[in-house]
Design a protein around this motif. Structure first.
Motif, short mmCIF file in Angstrom:
data_model
loop_
_atom_site.label_atom_id
_atom_site.label_comp_id
_atom_site.label_asym_id
_atom_site.label_seq_id
_atom_site.Cartn_x
_atom_site.Cartn_y
_atom_site.Cartn_z
N ALA A 20 10.68 1.10 -16.07
CA ALA A 20 10.13 1.84 -14.92
C ALA A 20 10.85 3.16 -14.75
CB ALA A 20 10.22 0.99 -13.65
N ALA A 21 12.18 3.12 -14.85
CA ALA A 21 12.97 4.35 -14.69
C ALA A 21 12.55 5.38 -15.75
CB ALA A 21 14.46 4.03 -14.80
N GLU A 22 12.34 4.91 -16.96
CA GLU A 22 11.95 5.83 -18.03
C GLU A 22 10.58 6.47 -17.74
OE1 GLU A 22 11.39 4.71 -22.48
OE2 GLU A 22 13.53 4.70 -21.99
N HIS A 23 9.72 5.71 -17.07
CA HIS A 23 8.41 6.25 -16.68
C HIS A 23 8.48 7.05 -15.39
CE1 HIS A 23 6.81 3.56 -19.73
NE2 HIS A 23 5.63 4.12 -19.57
N GLY A 24 9.66 7.17 -14.82
CA GLY A 24 9.82 7.93 -13.59
C GLY A 24 9.16 7.27 -12.39
N THR A 25 9.02 5.94 -12.43
CA THR A 25 8.36 5.26 -11.31
C THR A 25 9.15 4.02 -10.93
OG1 THR A 25 6.33 4.15 -10.67
CG2 THR A 25 6.80 4.15 -12.97
N GLY A 26 8.58 3.21 -10.05
CA GLY A 26 9.28 2.03 -9.59
C GLY A 26 8.36 0.82 -9.56
N ILE A 27 8.97 -0.33 -9.30
CA ILE A 27 8.21 -1.57 -9.23
C ILE A 27 8.55 -2.27 -7.92
CG2 ILE A 27 7.94 -3.88 -10.24
CD1 ILE A 27 8.55 -2.55 -12.97
N LEU A 28 7.51 -2.68 -7.20
CA LEU A 28 7.73 -3.48 -5.99
C LEU A 28 7.32 -4.92 -6.27
CD1 LEU A 28 8.30 -3.93 -2.94
CD2 LEU A 28 5.91 -3.33 -2.52
N LEU A 29 8.24 -5.84 -6.04
CA LEU A 29 7.93 -7.27 -6.12
C LEU A 29 7.89 -7.79 -4.70
CD1 LEU A 29 10.42 -8.31 -8.98
CD2 LEU A 29 7.99 -7.73 -9.21
N ALA A 30 6.71 -8.18 -4.23
CA ALA A 30 6.56 -8.65 -2.85
C ALA A 30 6.31 -10.15 -2.85
CB ALA A 30 5.42 -7.90 -2.16
N PHE A 31 7.29 -10.90 -2.37
CA PHE A 31 7.21 -12.37 -2.37
C PHE A 31 6.86 -12.88 -0.98
CE2 PHE A 31 9.87 -11.64 -6.05
CZ PHE A 31 9.51 -12.65 -6.93
N ASP A 32 5.72 -13.54 -0.87
CA ASP A 32 5.34 -14.14 0.41
C ASP A 32 5.69 -15.63 0.40
OD1 ASP A 32 4.41 -14.29 2.97
OD2 ASP A 32 2.32 -13.88 2.48
N GLU A 33 5.95 -16.20 1.57
CA GLU A 33 6.28 -17.62 1.71
C GLU A 33 7.52 -17.97 0.89
OE1 GLU A 33 3.99 -20.12 3.51
OE2 GLU A 33 3.54 -18.19 4.40
N LEU A 34 8.48 -17.07 0.92
CA LEU A 34 9.67 -17.21 0.08
C LEU A 34 10.51 -18.44 0.46
CD1 LEU A 34 11.13 -15.81 -2.25
CD2 LEU A 34 12.14 -14.21 -0.62
N HIS A 35 10.34 -18.93 1.69
CA HIS A 35 11.14 -20.09 2.11
C HIS A 35 10.80 -21.36 1.33
CE1 HIS A 35 7.44 -20.01 4.50
NE2 HIS A 35 7.46 -21.30 4.27
N VAL A 36 9.66 -21.41 0.63
CA VAL A 36 9.35 -22.63 -0.13
C VAL A 36 10.07 -22.68 -1.48
CG1 VAL A 36 7.05 -22.84 0.94
CG2 VAL A 36 7.26 -21.87 -1.35
N ALA A 37 10.66 -21.56 -1.90
CA ALA A 37 11.35 -21.56 -3.19
C ALA A 37 12.56 -22.49 -3.13
CB ALA A 37 11.81 -20.14 -3.53
N ARG A 78 0.83 -1.21 0.00
CA ARG A 78 0.00 0.00 0.00
C ARG A 78 0.85 1.25 0.00
NH1 ARG A 78 -4.11 -3.07 2.33
NH2 ARG A 78 -2.96 -3.36 4.24
N MET A 79 1.93 1.19 0.79
CA MET A 79 2.83 2.33 0.86
C MET A 79 3.48 2.57 -0.51
SD MET A 79 6.21 2.53 3.22
CE MET A 79 5.54 2.94 4.79
N ALA A 80 3.91 1.49 -1.14
CA ALA A 80 4.55 1.62 -2.45
C ALA A 80 3.57 2.17 -3.48
CB ALA A 80 5.10 0.26 -2.91
N SER A 81 2.34 1.68 -3.46
CA SER A 81 1.32 2.20 -4.39
C SER A 81 1.16 3.70 -4.24
CB SER A 81 -0.04 1.57 -4.11
OG SER A 81 -0.09 0.30 -4.63
N SER A 82 1.11 4.13 -2.96
CA SER A 82 0.87 5.55 -2.74
C SER A 82 2.06 6.39 -3.20
CB SER A 82 0.52 5.83 -1.27
OG SER A 82 1.69 5.75 -0.50
N LEU A 83 3.22 5.76 -3.33
CA LEU A 83 4.38 6.48 -3.88
C LEU A 83 4.47 6.31 -5.40
CD1 LEU A 83 7.06 5.61 -1.17
CD2 LEU A 83 5.99 7.84 -1.56
N GLY A 84 3.46 5.67 -5.99
CA GLY A 84 3.42 5.55 -7.44
C GLY A 84 4.02 4.28 -8.01
N PHE A 85 4.46 3.38 -7.14
CA PHE A 85 5.04 2.12 -7.62
C PHE A 85 3.97 1.23 -8.25
CE2 PHE A 85 8.51 3.35 -5.03
CZ PHE A 85 9.58 2.49 -5.25
N ALA A 86 4.37 0.46 -9.23
CA ALA A 86 3.56 -0.68 -9.68
C ALA A 86 3.87 -1.81 -8.70
CB ALA A 86 3.94 -1.07 -11.10
N VAL A 87 2.85 -2.37 -8.06
CA VAL A 87 3.05 -3.35 -7.00
C VAL A 87 2.60 -4.73 -7.45
CG1 VAL A 87 2.46 -4.00 -4.63
CG2 VAL A 87 2.77 -1.59 -5.22
#
Ligand SMILES: Nc1ncnc2c1ncn2[C@@H]1O[C@H](COP(=O)(O)OP(=O)(O)O)[C@@H](O)[C@H]1O
Ligand SMILES: [Mg+2]
Length: 390
Positions: free
Chosen positions: A159-176, A61-70
């Motif tokens: 993303a940089a060209e669009h002046g924004t960022g991308i958040l990749l949020a991985f849950d349960e990462l220990h199963v990878a 939610r925080m990343a979205s509010s800063l304009g990130f694609a989440v």
């Protein structure tokens, strides 16, 4: 109807208590990423029910509010990084094009995503809806680490060209598995080297830092590992009091003390006991007597929804192993002590332990130590061996 408490898995709590520090630190990570400054990704680690999934969603939610694609990704047994990343990279690229007219850049990323899917067994069927030719070269070699780095680079540059960022949020990462973790680390390493605005956030069991370190020795320096543990006295009080206050309801001090002690500060348990105490209360004040009346129902609910599902479908050897651990009490135990506590009928303690680790029920803080991943699980195992119908 007005009961504000929200026990569950990943259910947003009415008040997110005790995580201000983690949120403030992550905001710095996000802002630095947007400015192309060095930062570390945050990997939240903790036992089950401590609030990792909820915190990851708050990061989102925080990343979205800063304009990130989440992009939120929940890993499960048997899922593969190439497939997962293809799906989220595609949707992140489309997100970028939604903020502005789809430029050549985004079309190129989509082509790279298509190239990235070609090594999949079903050869890119994921992106059939894109009437694009795959871009060959950056991410289609078949070497996962190489391809992930290539894909994240293309995505980050867009993303940089669009002046924004991308958040990749991985849950349960220990199963990878190890190959997937290694590829993800390599990819993020490239992102950091090129100062691209992609941020990774992760969550998983306490085994996760070790797994990342085994996959790539430099992983420890790329990530911070916020420890998502039980809430302290003040934080637990806030988690209980603030949601009630918003509904014009208060708690007496003895009632608060009792719930804090039943829950041992664990967020999920706090929500469950508070919800039942609320239901037991007849007036706008929740008393110790209400908590006492609620205790049985809350415990039964915990047994049903949190503990028992994890014991189900285990064979006798594995159950015996858990009972031996539980008999030794809470905390971490030496594997030799567990083996000694096992009854002689247990055929293969090492195999049983490995299976329990794979299923995420226990983890190994050290090579020769085991511990439960579920808080208060030892209590439950002891309870349920006295009452087999639990
Ligand atoms: N900081 C917190 N304050 C109050 N309640 C919380 C907090 N974090 C999580 N919870 C509650 O705890 C429960 C479990 O959270 P979850 O994120 O699913 O845990 P995990 O992913 O660590 O297993 C949810 O019901 C949620 O409402
Ligand atoms: Mg979770």
């Amino acid at each position: 109807v007005r009961n504000p408490y929200a026990p569950g898995a990943g259910t947003r709590p009415p008040v997110l208590a005790g995580r201000d520090q983690e949120l403030a630190a992550f905001e710095v990570v996000l802002r630095r990423a947007l400015q192309g400054r060095a930062r570390k990704s945050a990997i939240c680690v903790g036992l089950r029910g401590t609030g990792k999934t909820v915190l990851l969603a708050e990061f989102g939610r925080m990343a979205s509010s800063l304009g990130f694609a989440v992009q939120q990704i929940e890993l499960a047994d048997g899922t593969h990084l190439r497939r997962n990343l293809a799906v989220v990279a595609r949707s992140a690229a489309l997100d970028l094009s939604a903020t502005r007219r789809a430029g050549d850049r985004v079309r190129r990323v989509l082509g790279v995503v298509k190239g990235f899917t070609l090594p999949l067994p079903d050869g890119g069927s994921l992106s059939v809806d894109l009437d694009l030719d795959p871009v060959r070269g950056p991410a289609d070699s078949g070497d996962l680490a190489h391809d992930v780095a290539g894909l994240l680079r293309e995505l980050g540059e867009a993303a940089a060209e669009h002046g924004t960022g991308i958040l990749l949020a991985f849950d349960e990462l220990h199963v990878a598995d190890r190959t997937d973790l290694a590829a993800l680390i390599t990819g993020m390493h490239r992102v950091h080297q090129l100062d691209l605005p992609i941020v990774l956030a992760g969550a998983g069991l306490p085994s996760l830092p070790g797994l990342l370190g085994e996959a790539r020795t430099y992983a420890e320096r790329m990530f911070t590992f916020p420890d998502i543990g039980p809430l302290d006295r003040e934080e637990a009080t806030e988690a209980l009091v603030a949601p009630a206050r918003a509904e014009g309801v208060s708690w007496t001090n003895p009632a608060l003390t009792r719930v804090r002690s039943l829950a041992h500060g664990y967020p999920y348990f706090l929500q469950e006991f508070a919800k039942h105490a609320w239901d037991a209360a007849e007036h706008d004040v929740i008393t110790k007597a209400d908590v006492d009346r609620a205790e049985m129902a809350a415990t039964a609910e915990l047994d049903r929804s949190f503990f028992r599902v994890r014991m189900d479908r285990l064979d006798d050897d594995r159950r015996a192993y858990l009972r031996a651990m539980a008999a030794l009490g809470p905390g971490t135990h030496h594997v030799a002590d567990v083996a000694a506590a096992l009854d002689a009928t247990a055929a293969d303690p090492t195999g049983a332990r490995a299976a329990l680790v794979r299923r995420g029920l226990v983890w190994m803080p050290r090579e020769d130590e085991v511990a439960f991943t579920v808080p208060l699980f030892d209590d439950y195992v002891r309870r349920s061996s006295q009452h087999p119908d639990l």
